[in-house]
Design a protein around this motif. Structure first.
Motif, PDB file in Angstrom:
ATOM      1  N   GLU A  35       0.843  -1.082  -0.029  1.00 20.73           N
ATOM      2  CA  GLU A  35      -0.203   0.032  -0.007  1.00 20.73           C
ATOM      3  C   GLU A  35       0.867   1.315   0.118  1.00 20.73           C
ATOM      4  O   GLU A  35       0.254   2.183  -0.361  1.00 20.73           O
ATOM      5  N   TYR A  36       2.241   1.171   0.126  1.00 25.75           N
ATOM      6  CA  TYR A  36       3.142   2.371   0.234  1.00 25.75           C
ATOM      7  C   TYR A  36       3.725   2.427  -1.073  1.00 25.75           C
ATOM      8  O   TYR A  36       4.252   3.494  -1.346  1.00 25.75           O
ATOM      9  N   LEU A  37       3.333   1.544  -1.969  1.00 24.89           N
ATOM     10  CA  LEU A  37       4.199   2.079  -3.469  1.00 24.89           C
ATOM     11  C   LEU A  37       3.181   3.173  -4.106  1.00 24.89           C
ATOM     12  O   LEU A  37       2.336   3.111  -4.269  1.00 24.89           O
ATOM     13  N   PRO A  38       4.247   4.158  -4.538  1.00 24.47           N
ATOM     14  CA  PRO A  38       3.688   5.222  -4.685  1.00 24.47           C
ATOM     15  C   PRO A  38       3.295   4.947  -6.304  1.00 24.47           C
ATOM     16  O   PRO A  38       4.197   4.399  -7.211  1.00 24.47           O
ATOM     17  N   PHE A  39       2.257   5.750  -6.830  1.00 22.66           N
ATOM     18  CA  PHE A  39       1.804   5.552  -8.282  1.00 22.66           C
ATOM     19  C   PHE A  39       1.394   6.945  -8.912  1.00 22.66           C
ATOM     20  O   PHE A  39       1.189   6.979  -9.908  1.00 22.66           O
ATOM     21  N   THR A  40       0.669   7.827  -7.694  1.00 26.11           N
ATOM     22  CA  THR A  40       0.125   8.948  -8.461  1.00 26.11           C
ATOM     23  C   THR A  40       1.289   9.788  -8.471  1.00 26.11           C
ATOM     24  O   THR A  40       2.448   9.821  -7.933  1.00 26.11           O
ATOM     25  N   PRO A  41       1.254  10.966  -9.671  1.00 24.56           N
ATOM     26  CA  PRO A  41       2.385  11.863  -9.453  1.00 24.56           C
ATOM     27  C   PRO A  41       2.756  12.569  -8.227  1.00 24.56           C
ATOM     28  O   PRO A  41       3.913  12.790  -8.027  1.00 24.56           O
ATOM     29  N   ALA A  42       1.727  13.046  -7.518  1.00 25.69           N
ATOM     30  CA  ALA A  42       1.792  13.681  -6.223  1.00 25.69           C
ATOM     31  C   ALA A  42       2.611  12.630  -5.318  1.00 25.69           C
ATOM     32  O   ALA A  42       3.657  13.035  -4.631  1.00 25.69           O
ATOM     33  N   ASP A  43       2.125  11.445  -5.362  1.00 27.66           N
ATOM     34  CA  ASP A  43       3.018  10.578  -4.267  1.00 27.66           C
ATOM     35  C   ASP A  43       4.580  10.237  -4.943  1.00 27.66           C
ATOM     36  O   ASP A  43       5.432  10.097  -4.050  1.00 27.66           O
ATOM     37  N   ILE A  44       4.627  10.110  -6.085  1.00 26.55           N
ATOM     38  CA  ILE A  44       6.083   9.636  -6.549  1.00 26.55           C
ATOM     39  C   ILE A  44       7.003  11.153  -6.400  1.00 26.55           C
ATOM     40  O   ILE A  44       8.062  11.053  -6.083  1.00 26.55           O
ATOM     41  N   LYS A  45       6.214  12.241  -6.613  1.00 29.81           N
ATOM     42  CA  LYS A  45       7.078  13.537  -6.385  1.00 29.81           C
ATOM     43  C   LYS A  45       7.404  13.607  -4.807  1.00 29.81           C
ATOM     44  O   LYS A  45       8.461  13.638  -4.578  1.00 29.81           O
ATOM     45  N   SER A  46       6.309  13.549  -3.971  1.00 28.19           N
ATOM     46  CA  SER A  46       6.701  13.576  -2.455  1.00 28.19           C
ATOM     47  C   SER A  46       7.699  12.551  -2.230  1.00 28.19           C
ATOM     48  O   SER A  46       8.669  12.751  -1.406  1.00 28.19           O
ATOM     49  N   GLN A  47       7.633  11.237  -2.312  1.00 26.18           N
ATOM     50  CA  GLN A  47       8.546  10.261  -2.138  1.00 26.18           C
ATOM     51  C   GLN A  47       9.919  10.518  -2.575  1.00 26.18           C
ATOM     52  O   GLN A  47      11.055  10.243  -1.998  1.00 26.18           O
ATOM     53  N   ALA A  48      10.219  10.998  -3.920  1.00 29.08           N
ATOM     54  CA  ALA A  48      11.432  11.079  -4.463  1.00 29.08           C
ATOM     55  C   ALA A  48      12.083  12.328  -3.703  1.00 29.08           C
ATOM     56  O   ALA A  48      13.379  12.375  -3.438  1.00 29.08           O
ATOM     57  N   ILE A  49      11.358  13.380  -3.525  1.00 28.84           N
ATOM     58  CA  ILE A  49      11.594  14.445  -2.734  1.00 28.84           C
ATOM     59  C   ILE A  49      12.321  14.192  -1.435  1.00 28.84           C
ATOM     60  O   ILE A  49      13.420  14.666  -0.935  1.00 28.84           O
ATOM     61  N   GLU A  50      11.340  13.349  -0.716  1.00 33.76           N
ATOM     62  CA  GLU A  50      12.081  12.948   0.705  1.00 33.76           C
ATOM     63  C   GLU A  50      13.125  11.907   0.548  1.00 33.76           C
ATOM     64  O   GLU A  50      13.946  12.103   1.445  1.00 33.76           O
ATOM     65  N   ALA A  51      13.399  10.999  -0.392  1.00 36.21           N
ATOM     66  CA  ALA A  51      14.350  10.434  -0.422  1.00 36.21           C
ATOM     67  C   ALA A  51      15.717  11.131  -0.765  1.00 36.21           C
ATOM     68  O   ALA A  51      16.803  10.789  -0.111  1.00 36.21           O
ATOM     69  N   ASN A  75      10.234   5.360   0.576  1.00 36.05           N
ATOM     70  CA  ASN A  75      11.429   4.968  -0.225  1.00 36.05           C
ATOM     71  C   ASN A  75      12.745   5.759   0.625  1.00 36.05           C
ATOM     72  O   ASN A  75      13.721   5.270   0.845  1.00 36.05           O
ATOM     73  N   ALA A  76      12.315   6.928   1.359  1.00 32.34           N
ATOM     74  CA  ALA A  76      12.959   7.759   2.482  1.00 32.34           C
ATOM     75  C   ALA A  76      13.580   6.738   3.478  1.00 32.34           C
ATOM     76  O   ALA A  76      14.694   6.940   3.965  1.00 32.34           O
ATOM     77  N   GLU A  77      12.502   5.888   3.765  1.00 37.39           N
ATOM     78  CA  GLU A  77      12.911   4.948   4.970  1.00 37.39           C
ATOM     79  C   GLU A  77      14.113   4.042   4.624  1.00 37.39           C
ATOM     80  O   GLU A  77      15.084   3.991   5.390  1.00 37.39           O
TER      81      GLU A  77
END
Length: 312
Positions: free
Chosen positions: A25-41, A274-276
């Motif tokens: 359930e934590y796999l990002p697939f919306t643009p907003a989630d991919i963006k936020s997870q990438a930035i956090e990473a 991803n940041a984790e």
């Protein structure tokens, strides 16, 4: 490279195309989630962000430049991380589909798989009791009869075209033969050092996750390219992720983590971001007295053209 005081590059593969939403359930697939997870990473210490796009409605992998544009420019604006766009896409895409956004973006770095293979996660399908979206079951189980196409002509055409863009590559090598394929293209004059070799372990169809295989890949790369001409990086799939990438760093390499490669942070525990994973491998490396490369340092190590020279 052989500098004992070197810094370790952390790459983060944010979503990929192999895992499906039902796996986590934590796999990002919306643009907003991919963006936020990438930035956090990136904020956690990833110098390179390896990016795929997905349909925001159901998580299906997509080559759509329009969807990429919903998150890639924002990531580039809000971090100084190296943006690495896949040319692999997924096994279901044509080569032109896979290259649609990279051709427009002309990024500093793209990934490039160095040979055709039977890349498959189909055994995982039997472990999933219920599927979140109706496309997922056929997609995962269908990998048993799919070939991930990367012919010599495909690779030559990509190298020739992207050389004009000044784009360098994360050469994804799933087997020893892929290193020899890379050496062939070097001999053809299509590539110049430094090379960034991502050795992949634990994917069915490629080399297994046995630690001995890492020594085989490392020593073969040394013979073919000379250690001074390439940077070695390690990707461990699934439960092998942290142990293998740690071993890779100890052997003089760099590391890749991210939810594309494993949806877990520890045995039986899903990674919530991803940041984790980036924070965990950074902690391990720093406790082993390694220093982590900044994006600027990674650019210098890999000889990249710089973010200002892209069309992201």
């Amino acid at each position: 490279m052989s500098n004992i005081n070197r810094r370790v590059i952390i790459s983060c593969a944010v979503t990929g195309s192999a895992h499906v939403p039902s796996m986590s359930e934590y796999l990002p697939f919306t643009p907003a989630d991919i963006k936020s997870q990438a930035i956090e990473a990136a904020e956690a210490g990833a110098a390179i962000l390896h990016l795929h796009a997905r349909n925001p409605e159901d998580g299906r992998p997509t080559p759509s430049p329009e969807i990429y544009r919903e998150f890639v420019p924002a990531i580039a604006n809000e971090t100084d991380a190296i943006i690495n766009i896949t040319t692999g896409g997924s096994t279901r895409m044509t080569l032109d589909e896979r290259l649609a956004y990279p051709r427009l973006a002309k990024p500093e770095m793209c990934s490039l798989n160095m040979g055709s293979m039977n890349f498959s996660l189909h055994p995982i399908g039997a472990k999933i009791a219920s599927w979140r979206y109706d496309w997922e079951k056929d997609y995962v189980e269908g990998m048993e009869d799919m070939i991930f196409r990367n012919t010599f002509k495909d690779i030559k055409n990509i190298l020739t075209e992207f050389r004009d863009y000044g784009t360098k590559f994360e050469f994804e090598c799933y087997d020893v033969g892929h290193l020899y394929n890379l050496a062939y293209f070097i001999d053809q004059g299509l590539l110049k050092p430094p090379f960034f070799i991502q050795s992949v372990f634990g994917i069915l169809g490629g080399l297994g996750a046995d630690p001995e295989n890492m020594s085989v890949m490392r020593s073969t790369a040394d013979r073919l390219f000379g250690r001074e001409n390439y940077h070695f990086s390690v990707l461990g799939a699934g439960r092998h992720q942290m142990s293998l990438v740690t071993m890779g760093a100890i052997m003089g390499g760099n590391v890749r983590v991210g939810l594309e490669d494993s949806v877990y942070i520890s045995k039986g525990v899903k990674s919530q971001s991803n940041a984790e994973q980036v924070r965990k491998i950074r902690r391990i490396l720093e406790e082993l007295s390694f220093e982590i490369a900044s994006p600027a340092e990674a650019r210098a190590m890999l000889g990249l053209k710089g973010a200002d020279n892209t069309s992201l």
